[in-house]
Design a protein around this motif. Structure first.
Motif, mmCIF file in Angstrom:
data_model
loop_
_atom_site.group_PDB
_atom_site.id
_atom_site.type_symbol
_atom_site.label_atom_id
_atom_site.label_comp_id
_atom_site.label_asym_id
_atom_site.label_seq_id
_atom_site.Cartn_x
_atom_site.Cartn_y
_atom_site.Cartn_z
ATOM 1 N N ARG A 83 2.518 78.404 16.607
ATOM 2 C CA ARG A 83 2.094 78.886 18.548
ATOM 3 C C ARG A 83 1.495 77.066 19.265
ATOM 4 N NH1 ARG A 83 -1.534 82.261 16.222
ATOM 5 N NH2 ARG A 83 -3.307 80.971 16.940
ATOM 6 N N GLU A 84 0.952 75.992 19.117
ATOM 7 C CA GLU A 84 0.687 75.282 19.661
ATOM 8 C C GLU A 84 1.755 74.121 20.017
ATOM 9 O OE1 GLU A 84 -2.505 73.693 16.849
ATOM 10 O OE2 GLU A 84 -3.264 75.265 16.916
ATOM 11 N N LYS B 3 4.801 75.509 21.210
ATOM 12 C CA LYS B 3 5.046 75.958 22.455
ATOM 13 C C LYS B 3 6.673 75.645 22.929
ATOM 14 C CE LYS B 3 0.550 76.391 24.708
ATOM 15 N NZ LYS B 3 -0.406 76.260 25.557
ATOM 16 N N GLY B 4 7.339 75.776 21.627
ATOM 17 C CA GLY B 4 8.617 75.563 21.767
ATOM 18 C C GLY B 4 8.923 74.321 21.946
ATOM 19 N N ASN B 5 8.106 73.483 20.978
ATOM 20 C CA ASN B 5 8.268 71.647 21.348
ATOM 21 C C ASN B 5 8.415 71.245 20.098
ATOM 22 O OD1 ASN B 5 8.567 71.076 23.620
ATOM 23 N ND2 ASN B 5 6.811 71.806 24.343
#
Length: 805
Positions: A644-645, A647-649
């Motif tokens: 979640r943290e 964020k796609g990275n």
């Protein structure tokens, strides 16, 4: 006269937007640090440095805060938030401060010189207070104009300020009552303190009684021929007091500081019937003269040489091996649970250690009875001063009352009449007026009012559903208060006749076994049906208890012995599902956390909608200490949160911190550090007064419900898979080959890494929570069968300490 701007009318809503602390010594710097812990902006003043940067004295004090143990800062990085200032350039800063605390050395003349400088810069509504440990507050205020005198008082923090609950609040004859009320509310809620209002008498309440107690202990120890190490074993944890006992505590405080407090009593209490007891003990004077000031100088009553702790031998005038303990017969007496039987056994004992213990109890009872009227408003204030300021689990009046008021009074009188006591002063008449104690449901006895005085009804105390209990008071304590929905030997599910359900664990250290698992499910079902939310809170939260020390290994042992791993697996599965039930409950579940939240206790709070956490909470996944990995969803939550943290990275940098904390059993040293470690979120609430924990948790539960609470939708979790796992494994190999971790620790680290990576899948694969829970459980079961893990579990159960193998 020290002039201050004219006073304006007071406002009812007193908000401290900024604090100034005058003096960057040991106490001043730590008071500033605790303000920063509480997110109160603070400016720390001291003299301009003669060499180097002008604010060098303050800057060095702030740097030192990072090194002190116990740590004054909940997060040492926050030291940078303390604003630095000096008296030459920065006095104008005081005009923007709502509270100014003076904390310089205990010299009346130095304090008055400083007051002349700062008074013209103190704002018209600001409160000005001295942190003096014993100087007269009225004498300190001499020279103030009427406006400033009305806003001046004593505010005596105890060392170390972050950890010691007591603050004594001392008015002058001119202090306006609303000033004290405002300050008490700020100290109680914002800084988390227990406030006792004291009279302006030498050393106030706690130090007056506590230092007399130390002096009496030294006198009686010499009389009965007891060494300092034996005295400390007798007067520490065995009496429910600070485990450091008497002499070790003096070393920590500083023998020069102790000498100063004693001199205050000598200089100001010449008419006291116990005056002869205030003489500086010759051994203390000799040690101070030699520069042996205690812990800060490396030697005092004790001296550490290598790994050995030596004790002073007064006869030899040198240090000798220490470590002597109480005699077995006395240790057995002190384990007696009935206070009446325990005190009688000490009174009747012919053993010198038993006679010594009766003598120090008698001296304390004699002293507090004679002096209560002059040092405190009532017996409750004196008891709390000793509990909160000296770390006693039970106050002296409580001890007397629990042990049989009338019989004790008679024994003390007999010793006074026989010349065995430290003073010939008789016990006051009220002691013998037929009472059975000083605490009752009506309040606590006040000799000056000749009546029982009820507790303060200031609005701030409406936040404390269950205030600190007192022996004999009979107040509701959270163990039986409210209305019970369900109760068995493991849990109590109850409410306060309102819209929030409460779940309290009853197990030792609130460990989690089958009964607690069943209780969690039962509580969620009831809360979903009839309440706005569920709060998990334990009645001993404010008294140093644990939120939960994790899984109940003791209860699992019979299962394991009878059915092996297969018998344990269903319980682990049920625990995982109970935690998931908390997470996806249709009403908010709030964890009200104080003290230890370890292993399964940490996993539990990770699954709640929100956490309300006492600043003094110590949180971590510690399963590796018993050769296991977290299996209650803690590693699953690490993978979910990291994804979640990110964020796609790239997920790996976010995952490493969680994984490392679990692999090294890293436990936060405060709630602030727990937030930094990722166990708490930014929107979790940190509470400074543990007695307010339940109130705040219920407020949060209602707020979430009233805002239309819906649980989050189960996430689809991208994982780092085998590629990310390989990167982590390279680090683990280096740690193993470098000798930083054992082969078994390497195995545990590999299992933790594989779990949070999502197992042997492609990088970027999407998994659900159950996939991660299944991996957790599989490895947990495998480890239970491992001999090295079994060694660790048995070692922990037998000694309470982790085994490294």
């Amino acid at each position: 006269m020290f002039a201050a701007p004219a006073k304006e009318s007071c406002v009812s809503n007193f908000i401290v937007k900024k604090v100034a602390v005058l003096g960057a010594g040991v106490m001043g710097a730590q008071i500033a640090a605790h303000c920063i812990n509480a997110r109160v902006p603070v400016v720390l003043f001291d003299l301009p440095a003669k060499e180097g940067p002008k604010n060098g004295i303050v800057q060095r004090a702030i740097e030192n805060l990072k090194k002190l143990s116990p740590a004054p800062l909940g997060n040492k990085d926050d030291a940078a938030l303390i604003q630095v200032a000096n008296y030459e350039d920065d006095l104008a800063v005081l005009e923007g401060c709502d509270l100014i605390i003076e904390a310089i050395a205990e010299r009346m003349d130095w304090k008055h010189d400083l007051y002349k400088k700062v008074a013209p810069h103190i704002g018209p509504k600001a409160i000005f207070a001295s942190n003096t440990s014993g100087l007269s507050i009225n004498a300190l205020s001499e020279g103030f104009d009427a406006g400033l005198k009305a806003r001046f008082c004593g505010v005596h923090f105890f060392n170390p300020p972050r950890y010691m609950h007591l603050v004594e609040l001392i008015p002058t004859q001119s202090t306006e009552p609303h000033i004290l009320d405002q300050l008490e509310a700020f100290l109680t809620t914002t800084l988390g303190k227990g406030v006792v209002r004291a009279f302006d008498t030498p050393n106030f309440v706690a130090n007056r009684v506590g230092v007399f107690g130390i002096l009496a202990t030294i006198i009686e120890a010499e009389k009965y021929g007891l060494s300092v190490d034996v005295v400390d074993d007798l007067t520490g944890a065995k009496l429910g007091r600070a485990k450091s006992g008497t002499f070790r505590t003096a070393d920590v405080v500083g023998l020069d500081t102790m000498g100063h407090v004693i001199r205050t009593m000598q200089d100001n209490l010449k008419d006291d019937p116990f005056f002869s007891s205030y003489a500086t003990p010759p051994l203390l004077a000799k040690l101070v003269e030699q520069g042996a000031l205690g812990q800060k100088s490396g030697a005092g009553f004790y001296k550490k040489v290598g790994k050995d702790i030596l004790r002073i031998d007064p006869a030899k005038g040198d240090y000798v091996p220490g470590g002597a303990k109480a005699d077995d017969i006395i240790a057995r007496i002190l384990k007696e649970k009935d206070p009446v039987k325990r005190m009688k056994a000490l009174h009747d004992s012919t053993n010198p250690q038993g006679q010594f213990l009766w003598a120090i109890f008698r001296d304390a009872f004699h002293y507090i009875a004679v002096h209560l009227e002059s040092v405190a408003d009532n017996a409750r204030d004196l008891d709390f001063a000793m509990r909160w300021g000296f770390g006693w689990s039970v106050g002296p009046f409580e001890t007397w009352q629990a042990a049989g008021w009338k019989q004790i009074a008679q024994w003390v009188k007999e010793d006074i009449d026989a010349g065995k006591a430290l003073s010939t002063a008789p016990l006051p008449d009220w002691v013998f007026d037929g009472r059975d104690g000083v605490h009752s449901e009506k309040g606590s006895y006040s000799p000056s009012k000749k009546a029982d005085v009820a507790r303060s009804e200031l609005p701030v105390y409406q936040r404390q559903a269950f205030r600190a209990p007192l022996v004999g008071e009979g107040a509701a304590d959270g163990k039986s208060a409210g209305t019970t929905f369900f109760e068995d030997e493991s849990v109590r599910i109850w409410h306060q006749n309102d819209d929030v359900l409460i779940l309290s664990f009853k197990t030792k250290m609130h460990v989690i076994g089958q009964g607690v698992i069943d209780g969690m499910n039962k509580a969620v079902s009831e809360a979903e049906q009839n309440f706005k939310g569920l709060v998990i809170w334990h009645p001993d939260a404010a008294e140093g208890g644990a939120f939960s020390a994790g899984a109940d290994l003791q209860s699992m042992l019979p299962l394991f012995m009878s059915g092996g791993v297969k018998a344990i697996e269903p319980v682990v599965h049920q625990l995982q599902q109970a935690h998931q039930r908390l997470k996806y409950a249709s009403v908010p579940v709030i964890a009200a956390v104080a003290g230890l939240a370890l292993g399964g206790g940490c996993e539990l709070l990770l699954h709640t909608a929100k956490r309300v956490v006492s600043i003094e909470s110590y949180i971590g996944l510690v399963e590796v200490g018993v050769g296991l990995i977290p299996a209650g969803g803690g590693l699953k939550e690490a993978a979910v949160r990291a994804a979640r943290e990110a964020k796609g990275n790239d997920i790996l940098p976010f995952l490493k911190e969680y994984m490392l904390a679990a692999a090294t059993a890293n436990v936060s040293k405060s709630a602030l550090e727990a937030r930094k470690l990722g166990y708490l979120r930014e929107d979790d609430v940190i509470v400074f007064n543990p007695y307010e924990l339940l109130h705040v948790a219920k407020v949060e539960a209602r707020a979430l419900f009233d805002a239309g609470y819906r649980p989050q939708l189960p996430p689809q979790v991208p994982v780092i898979g085998r590629n990310g796992l390989a990167t982590i494994m390279a680090q683990l190999v280096n740690m193993r080959d470098g000798g930083f971790i054992s082969a078994h620790d390497f195995k545990l680290g590999k299992m933790i890494a594989e779990t949070v990576s999502g197992g042997e899948v492609e990088e970027g694969s999407i998994v659900n929570e159950q996939w991660l829970l299944d991996i957790e459980r599989k490895f947990f079961m495998e480890l239970l069968n491992h001999p090295k893990t079994q060694e660790r579990i048995m070692g922990m159960m037998q000694t309470g300490k982790p085994v490294r193998n």
